[in-house]
Design a protein around this motif. Structure first.
Motif, PDB file in Angstrom:
ATOM      1  N   GLY A  45       0.775  -1.231   0.000  1.00 37.92           N
ATOM      2  CA  GLY A  45       0.000   0.000   0.000  1.00 37.92           C
ATOM      3  C   GLY A  45       0.803   1.276   0.000  1.00 37.92           C
ATOM      4  O   GLY A  45       0.231   2.361   0.047  1.00 37.92           O
ATOM      5  N   ALA A  46       2.126   1.193  -0.074  1.00 33.54           N
ATOM      6  CA  ALA A  46       2.940   2.406  -0.100  1.00 33.54           C
ATOM      7  C   ALA A  46       2.894   3.033  -1.499  1.00 33.54           C
ATOM      8  O   ALA A  46       3.096   2.345  -2.496  1.00 33.54           O
ATOM      9  CB  ALA A  46       4.388   2.085   0.270  1.00 33.54           C
ATOM     10  N   ARG A  47       2.622   4.322  -1.554  1.00 30.08           N
ATOM     11  CA  ARG A  47       2.560   5.018  -2.840  1.00 30.08           C
ATOM     12  C   ARG A  47       3.974   5.185  -3.385  1.00 30.08           C
ATOM     13  O   ARG A  47       4.853   5.703  -2.718  1.00 30.08           O
ATOM     14  CB  ARG A  47       1.907   6.381  -2.704  1.00 30.08           C
ATOM     15  CG  ARG A  47       1.744   7.094  -4.062  1.00 30.08           C
ATOM     16  CD  ARG A  47       1.322   8.550  -3.941  1.00 30.08           C
ATOM     17  NE  ARG A  47       0.153   8.774  -3.145  1.00 30.08           N
ATOM     18  CZ  ARG A  47      -1.092   8.850  -3.625  1.00 30.08           C
ATOM     19  NH1 ARG A  47      -1.313   8.667  -4.893  1.00 30.08           N
ATOM     20  NH2 ARG A  47      -2.095   9.096  -2.813  1.00 30.08           N
ATOM     21  N   GLU A  48       4.181   4.752  -4.635  1.00 30.54           N
ATOM     22  CA  GLU A  48       5.463   4.955  -5.308  1.00 30.54           C
ATOM     23  C   GLU A  48       5.403   6.140  -6.266  1.00 30.54           C
ATOM     24  O   GLU A  48       6.406   6.791  -6.497  1.00 30.54           O
ATOM     25  CB  GLU A  48       5.875   3.707  -6.086  1.00 30.54           C
ATOM     26  CG  GLU A  48       6.321   2.579  -5.196  1.00 30.54           C
ATOM     27  CD  GLU A  48       6.968   1.453  -5.984  1.00 30.54           C
ATOM     28  OE1 GLU A  48       6.826   1.408  -7.226  1.00 30.54           O
ATOM     29  OE2 GLU A  48       7.618   0.623  -5.352  1.00 30.54           O
ATOM     30  N   ALA A  49       4.242   6.372  -6.840  1.00 29.21           N
ATOM     31  CA  ALA A  49       4.126   7.471  -7.796  1.00 29.21           C
ATOM     32  C   ALA A  49       2.675   7.887  -7.958  1.00 29.21           C
ATOM     33  O   ALA A  49       1.763   7.100  -7.736  1.00 29.21           O
ATOM     34  CB  ALA A  49       4.689   7.053  -9.151  1.00 29.21           C
ATOM     35  N   ARG A  50       2.495   9.120  -8.342  1.00 30.72           N
ATOM     36  CA  ARG A  50       1.191   9.656  -8.732  1.00 30.72           C
ATOM     37  C   ARG A  50       1.449  10.500  -9.959  1.00 30.72           C
ATOM     38  O   ARG A  50       1.983  11.596  -9.872  1.00 30.72           O
ATOM     39  CB  ARG A  50       0.595  10.490  -7.609  1.00 30.72           C
ATOM     40  CG  ARG A  50      -0.783  11.039  -7.931  1.00 30.72           C
ATOM     41  CD  ARG A  50      -1.399  11.704  -6.684  1.00 30.72           C
ATOM     42  NE  ARG A  50      -2.744  12.135  -6.955  1.00 30.72           N
ATOM     43  CZ  ARG A  50      -3.072  13.368  -7.330  1.00 30.72           C
ATOM     44  NH1 ARG A  50      -2.142  14.290  -7.463  1.00 30.72           N
ATOM     45  NH2 ARG A  50      -4.333  13.681  -7.556  1.00 30.72           N
ATOM     46  N   LEU A  51       1.101   9.959 -11.133  1.00 32.35           N
ATOM     47  CA  LEU A  51       1.411  10.611 -12.396  1.00 32.35           C
ATOM     48  C   LEU A  51       0.196  11.292 -12.977  1.00 32.35           C
ATOM     49  O   LEU A  51      -0.896  10.734 -12.952  1.00 32.35           O
ATOM     50  CB  LEU A  51       1.893   9.570 -13.416  1.00 32.35           C
ATOM     51  CG  LEU A  51       3.147   8.827 -13.042  1.00 32.35           C
ATOM     52  CD1 LEU A  51       2.803   7.405 -12.693  1.00 32.35           C
ATOM     53  CD2 LEU A  51       4.097   8.860 -14.203  1.00 32.35           C
ATOM     54  N   ARG A  52       0.397  12.459 -13.532  1.00 28.75           N
ATOM     55  CA  ARG A  52      -0.647  13.107 -14.319  1.00 28.75           C
ATOM     56  C   ARG A  52      -0.661  12.354 -15.636  1.00 28.75           C
ATOM     57  O   ARG A  52       0.161  12.577 -16.508  1.00 28.75           O
ATOM     58  CB  ARG A  52      -0.348  14.584 -14.513  1.00 28.75           C
ATOM     59  CG  ARG A  52      -1.328  15.297 -15.417  1.00 28.75           C
ATOM     60  CD  ARG A  52      -2.634  15.573 -14.669  1.00 28.75           C
ATOM     61  NE  ARG A  52      -3.627  16.161 -15.526  1.00 28.75           N
ATOM     62  CZ  ARG A  52      -3.857  17.458 -15.621  1.00 28.75           C
ATOM     63  NH1 ARG A  52      -3.158  18.312 -14.901  1.00 28.75           N
ATOM     64  NH2 ARG A  52      -4.782  17.899 -16.428  1.00 28.75           N
ATOM     65  N   ALA A  53      -1.582  11.429 -15.774  1.00 33.25           N
ATOM     66  CA  ALA A  53      -1.578  10.493 -16.893  1.00 33.25           C
ATOM     67  C   ALA A  53      -2.471  10.923 -18.038  1.00 33.25           C
ATOM     68  O   ALA A  53      -2.446  10.303 -19.092  1.00 33.25           O
ATOM     69  CB  ALA A  53      -1.991   9.108 -16.403  1.00 33.25           C
ATOM     70  N   ALA A  54      -3.256  11.964 -17.853  1.00 33.15           N
ATOM     71  CA  ALA A  54      -4.177  12.391 -18.903  1.00 33.15           C
ATOM     72  C   ALA A  54      -4.690  13.783 -18.577  1.00 33.15           C
ATOM     73  O   ALA A  54      -4.498  14.287 -17.476  1.00 33.15           O
ATOM     74  CB  ALA A  54      -5.351  11.421 -18.987  1.00 33.15           C
ATOM     75  N   HIS A  55      -5.340  14.374 -19.554  1.00 34.35           N
ATOM     76  CA  HIS A  55      -5.981  15.667 -19.325  1.00 34.35           C
ATOM     77  C   HIS A  55      -7.443  15.497 -18.974  1.00 34.35           C
ATOM     78  O   HIS A  55      -8.131  16.456 -18.667  1.00 34.35           O
ATOM     79  CB  HIS A  55      -5.815  16.566 -20.547  1.00 34.35           C
ATOM     80  CG  HIS A  55      -4.388  16.899 -20.808  1.00 34.35           C
ATOM     81  ND1 HIS A  55      -3.646  17.697 -19.971  1.00 34.35           N
ATOM     82  CD2 HIS A  55      -3.565  16.514 -21.796  1.00 34.35           C
ATOM     83  CE1 HIS A  55      -2.422  17.792 -20.428  1.00 34.35           C
ATOM     84  NE2 HIS A  55      -2.344  17.090 -21.542  1.00 34.35           N
TER      85      HIS A  55
END
Length: 177
Positions: A45-55
């Motif tokens: 459950g540890a967050r590795e990334a949060r990417l802006r993947a789309a508009h």
């Protein structure tokens, strides 16, 4: 029958609803949501990334069957391929994340209504997508070209899946077909 128990819970994983998730071959859970982001989490459950993947909202996430690559699709009908391995580097041109960088590998501009739900073939060489017009597209991952197109129904295709052998693709639509 196995006994299942929750191993982790991630409150606030996304700012809005999670539309899709997929477990990678490298033991990461990747999530796509209305908030336009791709979340990458460890099994604990540890967050590795949060990417802006789309508009616009990320509606489908599909993990490569053998590698640390994830395909995402958004309302804009662009299929994007991400390297979500722990050591995926980045530079100034790589989409920024809150916790670091992941690598955008490639993308396919599918065209209006031409991609919604995604599924990788068992060999990882193709990605199937259901369309809003009721068709099924099979994309060659290396070239980004449509390898096959099948008209399935007159309604929105919401889900797709490959058979274990990769020789069949199933799809389900908004009309219950």
């Amino acid at each position: 029958m196995p006994q299942y128990t929750p191993s982790a819970r991630v409150d606030g994983a996304h700012e809005e609803g999670i539309w899709s998730l997929s477990w990678t071959a490298t033991d990461r859970v990747c999530t796509g949501g209305v908030d336009e982001h791709l979340g990458v989490f460890t099994a604990a459950g540890a967050r590795e990334a949060r990417l802006r993947a789309a508009h616009v909202g990320v509606v489908s996430v599909a993990a490569h069957p053998k590698d640390a690559v994830v395909a995402t699709n958004a309302v804009d009908c662009t299929v994007r391929f991400w390297d979500v391995s722990a050591d995926a580097g980045g530079d100034e041109g790589t989409p920024a994340t809150e916790e670091g960088y992941k690598q955008l590998v490639s993308s396919i501009e599918a065209g209006a209504v031409e991609a919604w739900a995604l599924a990788y073939s068992p060999d990882g060489r193709r990605v199937a997508s259901g369309t809003q017009a009721g068709a099924l597209n099979v994309w060659d991952v290396d070239t980004g070209n449509v390898a096959a197109r099948m008209e399935t129904q007159d309604q929105f295709v919401l889900s797709v899946a490959y058979s274990p052998g990769g020789d069949l693709v199933a799809c389900g639509g908004v009309d219950g077909t």
